[in-house]
Design a protein around this motif. Structure first.
Motif, PDB file in Angstrom:
ATOM      1  N   GLU A 146       0.800  -1.220   0.000  1.00 28.76           N
ATOM      2  CA  GLU A 146       0.000   0.000   0.000  1.00 28.76           C
ATOM      3  C   GLU A 146       0.836   1.275   0.000  1.00 28.76           C
ATOM      4  O   GLU A 146       0.296   2.377   0.037  1.00 28.76           O
ATOM      5  CB  GLU A 146      -0.948  -0.014   1.197  1.00 28.76           C
ATOM      6  CG  GLU A 146      -2.006  -1.106   1.092  1.00 28.76           C
ATOM      7  CD  GLU A 146      -3.026  -1.029   2.212  1.00 28.76           C
ATOM      8  OE1 GLU A 146      -3.193   0.053   2.809  1.00 28.76           O
ATOM      9  OE2 GLU A 146      -3.655  -2.055   2.476  1.00 28.76           O
ATOM     10  N   SER A 147       2.161   1.137  -0.038  1.00 29.33           N
ATOM     11  CA  SER A 147       3.054   2.299  -0.059  1.00 29.33           C
ATOM     12  C   SER A 147       3.490   2.586  -1.491  1.00 29.33           C
ATOM     13  O   SER A 147       3.409   1.704  -2.357  1.00 29.33           O
ATOM     14  CB  SER A 147       4.279   2.022   0.816  1.00 29.33           C
ATOM     15  OG  SER A 147       3.883   1.833   2.162  1.00 29.33           O
ATOM     16  N   SER A 148       3.973   3.810  -1.728  1.00 26.80           N
ATOM     17  CA  SER A 148       4.346   4.151  -3.100  1.00 26.80           C
ATOM     18  C   SER A 148       5.458   5.191  -3.139  1.00 26.80           C
ATOM     19  O   SER A 148       5.621   5.985  -2.208  1.00 26.80           O
ATOM     20  CB  SER A 148       3.129   4.687  -3.872  1.00 26.80           C
ATOM     21  OG  SER A 148       2.677   5.888  -3.284  1.00 26.80           O
ATOM     22  N   ILE A 149       6.205   5.148  -4.236  1.00 30.74           N
ATOM     23  CA  ILE A 149       7.178   6.193  -4.551  1.00 30.74           C
ATOM     24  C   ILE A 149       6.895   6.632  -5.981  1.00 30.74           C
ATOM     25  O   ILE A 149       6.953   5.825  -6.909  1.00 30.74           O
ATOM     26  CB  ILE A 149       8.629   5.692  -4.445  1.00 30.74           C
ATOM     27  CG1 ILE A 149       8.934   5.184  -3.043  1.00 30.74           C
ATOM     28  CG2 ILE A 149       9.604   6.806  -4.837  1.00 30.74           C
ATOM     29  CD1 ILE A 149      10.295   4.529  -2.908  1.00 30.74           C
ATOM     30  N   PHE A 150       6.567   7.897  -6.149  1.00 36.24           N
ATOM     31  CA  PHE A 150       6.355   8.498  -7.465  1.00 36.24           C
ATOM     32  C   PHE A 150       7.581   9.350  -7.755  1.00 36.24           C
ATOM     33  O   PHE A 150       7.997  10.140  -6.923  1.00 36.24           O
ATOM     34  CB  PHE A 150       5.082   9.348  -7.451  1.00 36.24           C
ATOM     35  CG  PHE A 150       4.824  10.084  -8.729  1.00 36.24           C
ATOM     36  CD1 PHE A 150       4.381   9.395  -9.850  1.00 36.24           C
ATOM     37  CD2 PHE A 150       5.017  11.450  -8.817  1.00 36.24           C
ATOM     38  CE1 PHE A 150       4.135  10.073 -11.037  1.00 36.24           C
ATOM     39  CE2 PHE A 150       4.778  12.133 -10.000  1.00 36.24           C
ATOM     40  CZ  PHE A 150       4.328  11.439 -11.115  1.00 36.24           C
ATOM     41  N   TRP A 151       8.196   9.174  -8.932  1.00 41.09           N
ATOM     42  CA  TRP A 151       9.405   9.939  -9.271  1.00 41.09           C
ATOM     43  C   TRP A 151       9.172  10.817 -10.496  1.00 41.09           C
ATOM     44  O   TRP A 151       8.344  10.507 -11.352  1.00 41.09           O
ATOM     45  CB  TRP A 151      10.615   9.024  -9.492  1.00 41.09           C
ATOM     46  CG  TRP A 151      10.465   8.019 -10.612  1.00 41.09           C
ATOM     47  CD1 TRP A 151      10.083   6.724 -10.495  1.00 41.09           C
ATOM     48  CD2 TRP A 151      10.691   8.243 -12.011  1.00 41.09           C
ATOM     49  NE1 TRP A 151      10.047   6.118 -11.733  1.00 41.09           N
ATOM     50  CE2 TRP A 151      10.425   7.035 -12.678  1.00 41.09           C
ATOM     51  CE3 TRP A 151      11.092   9.357 -12.764  1.00 41.09           C
ATOM     52  CZ2 TRP A 151      10.556   6.903 -14.070  1.00 41.09           C
ATOM     53  CZ3 TRP A 151      11.204   9.224 -14.133  1.00 41.09           C
ATOM     54  CH2 TRP A 151      10.946   7.999 -14.774  1.00 41.09           C
ATOM     55  N   ILE A 152       9.940  11.903 -10.548  1.00 45.27           N
ATOM     56  CA  ILE A 152       9.949  12.801 -11.709  1.00 45.27           C
ATOM     57  C   ILE A 152      11.396  13.129 -12.024  1.00 45.27           C
ATOM     58  O   ILE A 152      12.162  13.518 -11.140  1.00 45.27           O
ATOM     59  CB  ILE A 152       9.184  14.113 -11.439  1.00 45.27           C
ATOM     60  CG1 ILE A 152       7.709  13.837 -11.172  1.00 45.27           C
ATOM     61  CG2 ILE A 152       9.349  15.083 -12.612  1.00 45.27           C
ATOM     62  CD1 ILE A 152       6.927  15.072 -10.732  1.00 45.27           C
ATOM     63  N   PHE A 156      16.414  14.747  -9.163  1.00 46.08           N
ATOM     64  CA  PHE A 156      15.167  14.056  -9.445  1.00 46.08           C
ATOM     65  C   PHE A 156      14.304  14.151  -8.203  1.00 46.08           C
ATOM     66  O   PHE A 156      14.802  14.285  -7.079  1.00 46.08           O
ATOM     67  CB  PHE A 156      15.367  12.614  -9.933  1.00 46.08           C
ATOM     68  CG  PHE A 156      16.016  11.666  -8.947  1.00 46.08           C
ATOM     69  CD1 PHE A 156      15.253  10.910  -8.075  1.00 46.08           C
ATOM     70  CD2 PHE A 156      17.392  11.518  -8.929  1.00 46.08           C
ATOM     71  CE1 PHE A 156      15.846  10.037  -7.189  1.00 46.08           C
ATOM     72  CE2 PHE A 156      17.995  10.630  -8.050  1.00 46.08           C
ATOM     73  CZ  PHE A 156      17.222   9.883  -7.169  1.00 46.08           C
ATOM     74  N   GLU A 157      13.001  14.149  -8.409  1.00 41.66           N
ATOM     75  CA  GLU A 157      12.047  14.369  -7.325  1.00 41.66           C
ATOM     76  C   GLU A 157      11.367  13.068  -6.943  1.00 41.66           C
ATOM     77  O   GLU A 157      11.056  12.242  -7.811  1.00 41.66           O
ATOM     78  CB  GLU A 157      10.997  15.391  -7.753  1.00 41.66           C
ATOM     79  CG  GLU A 157      11.584  16.735  -8.128  1.00 41.66           C
ATOM     80  CD  GLU A 157      10.572  17.687  -8.737  1.00 41.66           C
ATOM     81  OE1 GLU A 157       9.349  17.496  -8.516  1.00 41.66           O
ATOM     82  OE2 GLU A 157      10.999  18.624  -9.437  1.00 41.66           O
ATOM     83  N   LEU A 158      11.125  12.913  -5.651  1.00 38.30           N
ATOM     84  CA  LEU A 158      10.418  11.747  -5.136  1.00 38.30           C
ATOM     85  C   LEU A 158       9.242  12.212  -4.282  1.00 38.30           C
ATOM     86  O   LEU A 158       9.404  13.090  -3.441  1.00 38.30           O
ATOM     87  CB  LEU A 158      11.338  10.877  -4.278  1.00 38.30           C
ATOM     88  CG  LEU A 158      12.569  10.284  -4.955  1.00 38.30           C
ATOM     89  CD1 LEU A 158      13.421   9.548  -3.927  1.00 38.30           C
ATOM     90  CD2 LEU A 158      12.181   9.357  -6.088  1.00 38.30           C
ATOM     91  N   GLU A 159       8.090  11.618  -4.524  1.00 36.84           N
ATOM     92  CA  GLU A 159       6.907  11.790  -3.658  1.00 36.84           C
ATOM     93  C   GLU A 159       6.682  10.435  -3.006  1.00 36.84           C
ATOM     94  O   GLU A 159       6.335   9.459  -3.684  1.00 36.84           O
ATOM     95  CB  GLU A 159       5.674  12.190  -4.471  1.00 36.84           C
ATOM     96  CG  GLU A 159       5.754  13.553  -5.104  1.00 36.84           C
ATOM     97  CD  GLU A 159       5.584  14.673  -4.081  1.00 36.84           C
ATOM     98  OE1 GLU A 159       4.927  14.443  -3.042  1.00 36.84           O
ATOM     99  OE2 GLU A 159       6.105  15.763  -4.327  1.00 36.84           O
ATOM    100  N   VAL A 160       6.906  10.365  -1.702  1.00 39.79           N
ATOM    101  CA  VAL A 160       6.889   9.088  -0.998  1.00 39.79           C
ATOM    102  C   VAL A 160       5.692   9.031  -0.054  1.00 39.79           C
ATOM    103  O   VAL A 160       5.464   9.965   0.723  1.00 39.79           O
ATOM    104  CB  VAL A 160       8.194   8.897  -0.192  1.00 39.79           C
ATOM    105  CG1 VAL A 160       8.202   7.560   0.534  1.00 39.79           C
ATOM    106  CG2 VAL A 160       9.416   9.029  -1.103  1.00 39.79           C
TER     107      VAL A 160
END
Length: 192
Positions: A36-42, A184-188
């Protein structure tokens, strides 16, 4: 010693022990729910950007007296996917990001973040951590919130600190519109 003095001494010791037991520090480890956890990167470049996801392989956050105090997060680098492209373009970019030019996933299947020290102020935790990517460990700091068993953070990582220099204008001249941003960006989002 008289019986009354013994009784008073015993009562004082009993009160002291009881008061200590009520102010006892509580330490707790909460396992990260990887499903249920996530890492979104840009990742950005002169001509645009690309984005995608990564999965958490395993992890735990440590709490002391209900406040975040440390932890460890292991990222599954083999899970790296590009979400803004399709078909051959998607497969080509994923292949390149997995190559030695970028994350060298065949040799470095995981990246690890250790939460070394944590301070709390204004409903936000400031975290100083040791981040290991491609076998290189660097100190980073970032803010994190924790509420209702969900930890969240937005952070920017300088890839060149980890030996990822491909397309970096800091290291190569004449890249023009092929330059890739060092950050680079991470939304954790970590669910506990």
């Amino acid at each position: 010693m008289t019986q009354l003095k013994k009784l008073k001494s015993f009562a004082l010791v009993a009160i002291a022990l009881l008061s200590i037991s009520f102010v006892k520090d509580t330490k707790e480890s909460k396992k990260i729910n990887t499903a249920e956890s996530s890492i979104f990167w840009i990742g950005k470049k002169i001509t645009g950007q690309h984005s995608g996801n990564l999965s958490i392989k395993e992890g735990v956050l440590e709490f002391e007296n209900d406040k975040l105090s440390g932890g460890k997060i292991v990222v599954d680098m083999k899970s790296l996917v590009v979400t803004d492209l399709e078909g051959d373009a998607k497969a080509n970019l994923e292949g390149h990001l997995n190559s030695e030019d970028f994350f060298g996933v065949s040799s470095h299947e995981t990246a690890t973040l250790m939460l070394d020290s944590v301070t709390f102020a204004n409903d936000t935790y400031n975290v100083v951590g040791s981040f290991t990517i491609k076998g290189i460990t660097k100190t980073i700091d970032f803010d994190m919130t924790v509420a209702d068993n969900v930890a969240k953070s937005s952070l920017k990582i300088d890839r060149t600190l980890f030996g990822i220099r491909y397309g970096s204008a800091s290291f190569f001249d004449n890249l023009k519109n092929k330059a890739i941003d060092n950050l680079f960006e991470l939304e954790v989002t970590l669910k506990l």
